[in-house]
Design a protein around this motif. Structure first.
Motif, PDB file in Angstrom:
ATOM      1  N   SER A 395      -5.183 -15.815  -8.553  1.00  0.00           N
ATOM      2  CA  SER A 395      -4.075 -14.895  -8.324  1.00  0.00           C
ATOM      3  C   SER A 395      -4.594 -13.541  -7.827  1.00  0.00           C
ATOM      4  CB  SER A 395      -3.210 -14.785  -9.589  1.00  0.00           C
ATOM      5  OG  SER A 395      -3.370 -13.538 -10.203  1.00  0.00           O
ATOM      6  N   SER A 396      -5.809 -13.154  -8.286  1.00  0.00           N
ATOM      7  CA  SER A 396      -6.408 -11.926  -7.758  1.00  0.00           C
ATOM      8  C   SER A 396      -6.774 -12.099  -6.286  1.00  0.00           C
ATOM      9  CB  SER A 396      -7.671 -11.560  -8.537  1.00  0.00           C
ATOM     10  OG  SER A 396      -7.360 -11.371  -9.888  1.00  0.00           O
ATOM     11  N   ALA A 397      -7.221 -13.310  -5.934  1.00  0.00           N
ATOM     12  CA  ALA A 397      -7.587 -13.584  -4.540  1.00  0.00           C
ATOM     13  C   ALA A 397      -6.369 -13.342  -3.639  1.00  0.00           C
ATOM     14  CB  ALA A 397      -8.080 -15.014  -4.395  1.00  0.00           C
ATOM     15  N   LYS A 398      -5.211 -13.763  -4.139  1.00  0.00           N
ATOM     16  CA  LYS A 398      -3.969 -13.571  -3.383  1.00  0.00           C
ATOM     17  C   LYS A 398      -3.691 -12.069  -3.238  1.00  0.00           C
ATOM     18  CE  LYS A 398       0.877 -15.062  -3.543  1.00  0.00           C
ATOM     19  NZ  LYS A 398       1.715 -13.926  -3.911  1.00  0.00           N
ATOM     20  N   THR A 399      -3.850 -11.335  -4.337  1.00  0.00           N
ATOM     21  CA  THR A 399      -3.608  -9.890  -4.306  1.00  0.00           C
ATOM     22  C   THR A 399      -4.539  -9.212  -3.302  1.00  0.00           C
ATOM     23  OG1 THR A 399      -3.092 -10.037  -6.644  1.00  0.00           O
ATOM     24  CG2 THR A 399      -3.437  -7.827  -5.754  1.00  0.00           C
ATOM     25  N   ILE A 400      -5.817  -9.609  -3.326  1.00  0.00           N
ATOM     26  CA  ILE A 400      -6.797  -8.988  -2.425  1.00  0.00           C
ATOM     27  C   ILE A 400      -6.477  -9.320  -0.968  1.00  0.00           C
ATOM     28  CG2 ILE A 400      -9.246  -8.929  -1.763  1.00  0.00           C
ATOM     29  CD1 ILE A 400      -9.842  -9.580  -4.773  1.00  0.00           C
ATOM     30  N   PHE A 401      -6.123 -10.595  -0.737  1.00  0.00           N
ATOM     31  CA  PHE A 401      -5.758 -11.013   0.624  1.00  0.00           C
ATOM     32  C   PHE A 401      -4.616 -10.140   1.146  1.00  0.00           C
ATOM     33  CE2 PHE A 401      -3.874 -13.418   3.997  1.00  0.00           C
ATOM     34  CZ  PHE A 401      -4.870 -14.242   4.510  1.00  0.00           C
ATOM     35  N   GLU A 402      -3.595  -9.980   0.317  1.00  0.00           N
ATOM     36  CA  GLU A 402      -2.428  -9.212   0.756  1.00  0.00           C
ATOM     37  C   GLU A 402      -2.765  -7.727   0.943  1.00  0.00           C
ATOM     38  OE1 GLU A 402       0.983 -12.115  -1.148  1.00  0.00           O
ATOM     39  OE2 GLU A 402       0.325 -10.362  -2.269  1.00  0.00           O
ATOM     40  N   GLU A 403      -3.710  -7.252   0.123  1.00  0.00           N
ATOM     41  CA  GLU A 403      -4.138  -5.858   0.242  1.00  0.00           C
ATOM     42  C   GLU A 403      -4.860  -5.635   1.577  1.00  0.00           C
ATOM     43  OE1 GLU A 403      -3.195  -3.629  -1.795  1.00  0.00           O
ATOM     44  OE2 GLU A 403      -4.329  -1.919  -0.995  1.00  0.00           O
ATOM     45  N   ILE A 404      -5.693  -6.617   1.962  1.00  0.00           N
ATOM     46  CA  ILE A 404      -6.399  -6.489   3.251  1.00  0.00           C
ATOM     47  C   ILE A 404      -5.382  -6.473   4.395  1.00  0.00           C
ATOM     48  CG2 ILE A 404      -8.150  -7.456   4.813  1.00  0.00           C
ATOM     49  CD1 ILE A 404      -9.431  -8.816   2.406  1.00  0.00           C
ATOM     50  N   VAL A 405      -4.379  -7.355   4.307  1.00  0.00           N
ATOM     51  CA  VAL A 405      -3.348  -7.396   5.353  1.00  0.00           C
ATOM     52  C   VAL A 405      -2.674  -6.030   5.460  1.00  0.00           C
ATOM     53  CG1 VAL A 405      -1.132  -8.408   6.045  1.00  0.00           C
ATOM     54  CG2 VAL A 405      -2.920  -9.866   5.079  1.00  0.00           C
ATOM     55  N   LYS A 406      -2.400  -5.442   4.298  1.00  0.00           N
ATOM     56  CA  LYS A 406      -1.734  -4.143   4.267  1.00  0.00           C
ATOM     57  C   LYS A 406      -2.621  -3.071   4.921  1.00  0.00           C
ATOM     58  CE  LYS A 406       0.342  -3.749   0.175  1.00  0.00           C
ATOM     59  NZ  LYS A 406       0.341  -3.237  -1.203  1.00  0.00           N
ATOM     60  N   LEU A 407      -3.901  -3.080   4.539  1.00  0.00           N
ATOM     61  CA  LEU A 407      -4.842  -2.089   5.089  1.00  0.00           C
ATOM     62  C   LEU A 407      -4.972  -2.220   6.600  1.00  0.00           C
ATOM     63  CD1 LEU A 407      -7.742  -2.191   2.471  1.00  0.00           C
ATOM     64  CD2 LEU A 407      -6.226  -0.269   2.959  1.00  0.00           C
ATOM     65  N   LYS A 408      -5.056  -3.477   7.079  1.00  0.00           N
ATOM     66  CA  LYS A 408      -5.267  -3.695   8.509  1.00  0.00           C
ATOM     67  C   LYS A 408      -4.014  -3.347   9.312  1.00  0.00           C
ATOM     68  CE  LYS A 408      -9.422  -4.950   7.954  1.00  0.00           C
ATOM     69  NZ  LYS A 408     -10.127  -6.210   8.049  1.00  0.00           N
ATOM     70  N   ALA A 409      -2.870  -3.416   8.643  1.00  0.00           N
ATOM     71  CA  ALA A 409      -1.632  -3.090   9.343  1.00  0.00           C
ATOM     72  C   ALA A 409      -1.540  -1.590   9.573  1.00  0.00           C
ATOM     73  CB  ALA A 409      -0.432  -3.574   8.527  1.00  0.00           C
ATOM     74  N   ASN A 410      -2.313  -0.845   8.763  1.00  0.00           N
ATOM     75  CA  ASN A 410      -2.312   0.611   8.868  1.00  0.00           C
ATOM     76  C   ASN A 410      -3.327   1.055   9.931  1.00  0.00           C
ATOM     77  OD1 ASN A 410      -2.646   3.335   8.557  1.00  0.00           O
ATOM     78  ND2 ASN A 410      -2.606   3.288   6.332  1.00  0.00           N
ATOM     79  N   VAL A 411      -2.844   1.652  10.991  1.00  0.00           N
ATOM     80  CA  VAL A 411      -3.730   1.988  12.107  1.00  0.00           C
ATOM     81  C   VAL A 411      -4.802   2.995  11.727  1.00  0.00           C
ATOM     82  CG1 VAL A 411      -2.245   1.457  14.050  1.00  0.00           C
ATOM     83  CG2 VAL A 411      -1.985   3.633  12.881  1.00  0.00           C
ATOM     84  N   PHE A 412      -4.567   3.735  10.652  1.00  0.00           N
ATOM     85  CA  PHE A 412      -5.531   4.776  10.293  1.00  0.00           C
ATOM     86  C   PHE A 412      -6.721   4.235   9.512  1.00  0.00           C
ATOM     87  CE2 PHE A 412      -1.447   7.028  10.715  1.00  0.00           C
ATOM     88  CZ  PHE A 412      -1.789   7.798  11.806  1.00  0.00           C
ATOM     89  N   SER A 413      -6.667   2.989   9.124  1.00  0.00           N
ATOM     90  CA  SER A 413      -7.777   2.481   8.326  1.00  0.00           C
ATOM     91  C   SER A 413      -8.596   1.441   9.090  1.00  0.00           C
ATOM     92  CB  SER A 413      -7.277   1.894   7.029  1.00  0.00           C
ATOM     93  OG  SER A 413      -6.352   0.878   7.313  1.00  0.00           O
ATOM     94  N   ARG A 414      -8.715   1.663  10.391  1.00  0.00           N
ATOM     95  CA  ARG A 414      -9.494   0.755  11.224  1.00  0.00           C
ATOM     96  C   ARG A 414     -10.950   0.654  10.756  1.00  0.00           C
ATOM     97  NH1 ARG A 414      -6.197  -2.617  13.256  1.00  0.00           N
ATOM     98  NH2 ARG A 414      -4.747  -1.812  14.777  1.00  0.00           N
ATOM     99  N   ALA A 415     -11.389   1.674  10.014  1.00  0.00           N
ATOM    100  CA  ALA A 415     -12.779   1.693   9.567  1.00  0.00           C
ATOM    101  C   ALA A 415     -13.122   0.467   8.730  1.00  0.00           C
ATOM    102  CB  ALA A 415     -13.037   2.955   8.758  1.00  0.00           C
ATOM    103  N   THR A 416     -12.107  -0.141   8.136  1.00  0.00           N
ATOM    104  CA  THR A 416     -12.390  -1.279   7.266  1.00  0.00           C
ATOM    105  C   THR A 416     -12.613  -2.567   8.050  1.00  0.00           C
ATOM    106  OG1 THR A 416     -10.043  -1.658   7.059  1.00  0.00           O
ATOM    107  CG2 THR A 416     -11.084  -0.366   5.319  1.00  0.00           C
TER     108      THR A 416
END
Lengths: 499, 102
Positions: A395-416
């Motif tokens: 269930s944490s894996a799911k949370t992390i996956f969704e968190e990465i999707v969220k981060l990548k959707a944010n144009v300001f966090s391209r550094a990741t």
């Protein structure tokens, strides 16, 4: 009514629209939904004196598909004119291939419900141009939109090797998956990229004699559902008709029917007697095509591992279920992403679960492919590894996956992007790392044991309450650690301490 | 002997081609078409035993263009010569036969 032994026999003609940018014989754009008659030129309007020129990409897509269908690819093909008098093709002929199609004598394997596959013969595959669209309006007129006129169509004709509506559907679905994997067609049913015309009749056994009913062709079906249902309907209709009239197949007794989607019945279409007098003759405006070995090799270099083969490989090599393997191979981008994550060290079954349960759902939500979510294959491999070692749970894996999707959707966090430590960092930030350190957990377990003598007694005295009490103690440890304790390790410690 | 074309065949081909011919024209074309077939018959006298069938009269093959989009005419120009239009569509007599769809 006597139930006669019978078998339905179906062959299929499929028109596949190729995903070229421009039309088959002119540079007009192939574009769905453009303003009527805006993507036309003198060539596709059939003006006098114009000359068609072949689209090389369309030819190569067609040959590649014929190769995937295991067709014999003749090294010499030519074009023919097929007489055709409807206003949706104003030249009064359709450019097609008559006696020298670009592929013949192939086959396709289709998956059956039993888990087995069946081989369906491919009679031929040839390239031709599409007609425009007639819109029927009220009154004595029709409207004609010629935007689609001249769009490259690959016509594929199968042998009459299918024996049920379900098999016909399976072939259509498999072909859709195949052309998408090859990247030669979007095969979007909604946009009419695949159109089907099944030829259906029955072999009926009566008093030891086999009878054949007349062949019926159903025109222009554009959904899998209509295809399957129309075949099933026709099977019953022809059986009833045979019982009523005893009529059997004879020369020229083939008829054409349409599918009424609302009433779910086939309807006889009246045709003029000479309608099929196509009077083919060689197209003088186009040069023949010669396929040199080098060009063939070049086209073959675009071949990929085909979906059904890949699905079967996943089952055999990775021990995935047929269902899971089917989900992963529905789209090529998903299968490619899966392979990449496995190659990066993810355990296949765990990678599959992450993709099927979280990735595809998320992609579906966003209307994109898994690869377009911004999560890297290496991230998924890492997630699978972290679950494997027990550092995080599913269930944490799911949370992390969704968190990465969220981060990548944010144009300001391209550094990741492409950060190999993404998974670990997010797991730490969100406190999702499980405590598996036996020493640390033992201290907490001791504390819980000291605080709950009643439950400890229930466990040690055995009996009915024992299991429930064990669960209670485990729950207390999890609560104390804010859910970060590895339940497996805690259970082991509890078992050791309480016997 | 050339298989000569008769008036019934000319009428059939005319019908298939959506051509309306007068009786005089049918007579005229029957004669002309028969003469053409007679000429073809003469060529049949040639020995073509070891000659490959010809797909095109020019010894050229593989004339392609790259898959790139060129500007189209646009709706107004496309419809400029239409006998009748209905908005952005060509307007034609109602199509009763559902044989289209190529």
């Amino acid at each position: 009514m006597a139930q006669l032994q019978h078998k339905v026999i179906v062959g299929l003609e499929i028109h596949v629209q190729l995903c070229t940018k421009s039309k088959m014989f002119c540079g007009c754009a192939v574009e769905f939904g453009a303003e009527p008659n805006s993507r036309v030129c003198p060539v596709c309007l059939g003006m006098p004196g114009v000359l068609p020129v072949m689209n090389k990409q369309a030819y190569e897509y067609s040959v590649l598909t014929a190769m995937a269908l295991d067709c014999r690819i003749p090294t010499f093909t030519k074009w023919d004119r097929k007489s055709y008098y409807y206003p949706d093709l104003p030249k009064n002929y359709q450019i097609s291939q008559y006696d020298l199609p670009l592929g013949e004598n192939g086959f396709i394997e289709i998956p059956l419900e039993s888990g087995r596959t069946k081989r369906i013969g491919i009679t031929r595959a040839h390239l031709e141009e599409d007609a425009g669209k007639n819109l029927h309006t009220a009154g004595n007129f029709s409207q004609v939109d010629l935007n689609r006129t001249g769009t490259p169509l690959l016509e594929i004709v199968t042998e009459p090797d299918m024996n049920s509506g379900a098999e016909v559907r399976a072939l259509a679905v498999e072909l859709q998956r195949m052309v998408r994997f090859l990247g030669v067609s979007e095969a979007d049913m909604q946009k009419g990229h695949m159109r089907f015309e099944p030829n259906i009749n029955l072999a009926i056994l009566k008093d030891g004699v086999e009878y054949r009913t007349s062949i019926v062709e159903i025109k222009n079906l554009n959904s899998f559902r209509a295809l399957e249902r129309s075949v099933n309907h026709e099977e019953h209709r022809q059986l009833d008709e045979f019982l009523d009239t005893g009529k059997v197949m004879k020369m020229g007794s083939k008829t054409t029917r349409g599918w009424d989607d609302e009433r779910e019945v086939t309807v006889l279409q009246r045709e003029k007697e000479e309608a099929h007098d196509y009077r083919y003759f060689p197209e003088p405006d186009l040069m023949p095509v010669k396929l040199a070995p080098r060009w063939l090799d070049d086209i073959r270099s675009h071949m990929c591992e085909l979906p059904l083969k890949r699905q079967m490989r996943y089952v055999e090599q990775y021990k995935l279920s047929d269902y899971d393997a089917g989900v992963l191979t529905a789209e090529r981008s998903t299968a490619d992403f899966f392979d990449e994550a496995v190659e990066a060290g993810g355990e296949p079954k765990r990678v599959c679960n992450i993709l099927a349960q979280t990735g595809l759902r998320k992609a579906n939500e966003k209307g994109c492919s898994i690869a377009q979510l911004g999560v890297q294959a290496i991230d998924v491999a890492k997630l699978a590894q972290e679950i494997e070692t027990g550092r995080i749970n599913a269930s944490s894996a799911k949370t992390i996956f969704e968190e990465i999707v969220k981060l990548k959707a944010n144009v300001f966090s391209r550094a990741t992007v492409e950060d190999p430590l993404t998974v670990q960092r997010i797991a730490e930030q969100l406190n999702l790392i499980q405590k598996s350190d036996a020493g640390e957990l033992e201290a907490i377990v001791d504390q819980i044991i000291a605080e709950n003598p009643k439950a400890v007694e229930d466990v040690t005295s055995g009996g009915k309450k024992s299991k429930k009490a064990k669960g209670f103690l485990l729950g207390q440890v999890m609560q104390k650690t804010k859910g970060q304790a590895n339940p497996k390790v805690v259970s082991e410690i509890l078992a050791k301490k309480l016997g | 002997m050339a298989e000569k074309i008769d008036e019934a065949q000319v009428r059939k081909v005319a019908k298939l081609s959506r051509l309306e011919l007068t009786d005089a024209e049918v007579g005229e074309f029957t004669g002309q078409l028969s003469a053409i077939l007679g000429y073809v018959e003469k060529m049949n006298e040639l020995d073509t035993e070891n000659v490959e069938p010809l797909a095109h009269c020019l010894p050229i093959s593989n004339v392609f263009r790259p898959d790139s989009v060129k500007e189209s005419l646009g709706t107004e120009k496309a419809l400029a010569n239409a006998p009748q239009r209905d908005g952005d569509f060509f307007k034609v007599p109602k199509i009763l036969d559902v044989g289209s769809g190529a």
